[in-house]
Enzyme design. Structure first.
Site, PDB file in Angstrom:
ATOM      1  CB  SER A 225     -19.260  31.065  39.319  1.00 55.08           C
ATOM      2  OG  SER A 225     -19.652  29.981  39.685  1.00 55.08           O
TER       3      SER A 225
ATOM      4  CG  HIS B 197     -19.100  27.725  35.439  1.00 56.66           C
ATOM      5  ND1 HIS B 197     -20.346  28.443  35.751  1.00 56.66           N
ATOM      6  CD2 HIS B 197     -18.415  27.780  36.449  1.00 56.66           C
ATOM      7  CE1 HIS B 197     -20.384  28.872  36.744  1.00 56.66           C
ATOM      8  NE2 HIS B 197     -19.016  28.356  37.365  1.00 56.66           N
TER       9      HIS B 197
ATOM     10  CG  ASP C 188     -22.565  27.627  33.345  1.00 58.81           C
ATOM     11  OD1 ASP C 188     -22.821  26.703  34.285  1.00 58.81           O
ATOM     12  OD2 ASP C 188     -22.140  28.796  33.709  1.00 58.81           O
TER      13      ASP C 188
END
Length: 347
Positions: free
Chosen positions: A191, A316, A286
């Site tokens: 991320s 995610h 996501d």
């Protein structure tokens, strides 16, 4: 307040239930969206999270505490045969804490990998990716250096990035200390950590330094300036929704920051040729899935050796769910094997 160990035990029992029962307990049938089917355990967790306050209603300090508590219940046990060491180095603005992971069967010919955790640049710490870093160290058979970078809004862009750059350079220059291939290092993150990792590779090119041995980009945030279809399709996904993305960026970027700056949005860099070989990973449910896939395609088009995987049924942040979602644990182990294969391809 329930004891954390009790909460983790209860969650483990719930997650062991058959998928159809978990879907029923979630209040509905199969979640099918964008051509993908959500893992029943993530579906259960999504339904449970919907009954709780969003971190967007909390202060950054409150969000850090709440997320740390929640992720502790999801995390898997420490990886066997991996020892850890906490370190402090000189960072750009003071001491910078690192955690080193070393497997019992470490390969001295493999580069170590520096890893930056997820959290939008606002939440997270060394515990966020603790289980995954152990998995990565043991299966890739190399040292892993996890970075406790500074967080916004106390330290806005580019503070966290600068910390990761400093940790990468220090780890590269001190690789032999950790039994790894001297003078080189790989870079990775998930991320926002994936954002940092992509930028580290680009920054090495801009400064004329050697490329990382490999870049591991797990559901990376590579474009904070543009809209993609997945931001709408999965706008209400768990644990990362579109409102949470906006909350993160509102804290991370200063008032004068330009979202199209390549040091914020590495996908805005015009030429990707010559960057390190890449392993790019996305999760199906996501908002970031489209931009991660697009970046992987750009790397391939630029001639960068790239392995791409999308775990369609996962969401995610799955690297932090190894103790609650078996499919997430399996994915993390496959990712570590892909990193190992990437290292072996160098020789």
């Amino acid at each position: 307040m329930a004891d954390p160990a009790v909460q983790k035990f209860i969650l483990k029992v719930l997650m062991s239930l058959p998928g159809p029962i978990l879907r029923a307990m979630s209040g509905g049938g199969t979640v099918y969206r964008g051509g993908r089917t959500l893992d029943p355990r993530f579906q259960f967790l999504t339904a449970a999270a919907a009954k709780m306050p969003s971190i967007t209603s909390l202060s950054p300090d409150e969000a850090r505490a709440a997320s740390a508590k929640g992720l502790a219940a999801m995390s898997g046990p420490p990886e066997p045969g991996v020892r850890t060491e906490t370190l402090s180095i000189d960072g750009p603005e003071g001491p910078l804490k690192l955690r080193a992971y070393r497997p019992a069967d470490q390969d001295s010919d493999a580069p170590l990998i520096v890893f930056a955790h997820f959290g939008g640049g606002v939440i997270g710490d060394l515990e966020t990716c603790h289980a995954f870093c152990g998995i990565l160290a043991r299966i890739a058979r190399t040292a892993v250096i996890s970075v406790d970078y500074r967080l916004a809004p106390d330290h806005r862009f580019p503070a966290g990035l600068d910390d990761v750059l400093a940790a990468f350079r220090w780890s590269r220059d001190n690789a032999a200390r950790f039994g790894a291939l001297p003078g080189t290092a790989a870079i990775g993150g998930d991320s926002m950590g994936g954002n940092f990792a992509a930028i580290v590779a680009q920054e090495m090119q801009r400064t004329g330094e050697a490329q990382p041995a490999l870049q591991l980009l797990i559901y990376p945030a590579v474009d904070v300036a543009s809209e993609t279809a997945s931001m709408t399709t999965y706008a209400d996904a768990y644990p990362l929704s579109r409102p949470i993305m906006d909350w993160f960026m509102g804290h991370y970027m200063g008032p004068d920051a330009n979202p199209a700056d390549p040091r914020l949005s590495p996908d805005k860099t015009t030429d990707l040729a010559g960057l390190a070989p890449a392993v790019v990973i996305t999760a199906g449910f996501d908002p970031l899935v489209d931009q991660g896939e697009a970046y992987a395609k750009r790397l391939v088009a630029a001639g960068v050796p790239t392995t791409y995987r999308c775990y369609d049924s996962l969401a995610h942040g799955f690297t932090a769910f190894t103790g609650a979602v078996p499919a997430a644990d399996a994915a993390c182990r496959e990712i570590a094997r892909l990193v190992r294969a990437g290292f072996e391809a160098r020789t």
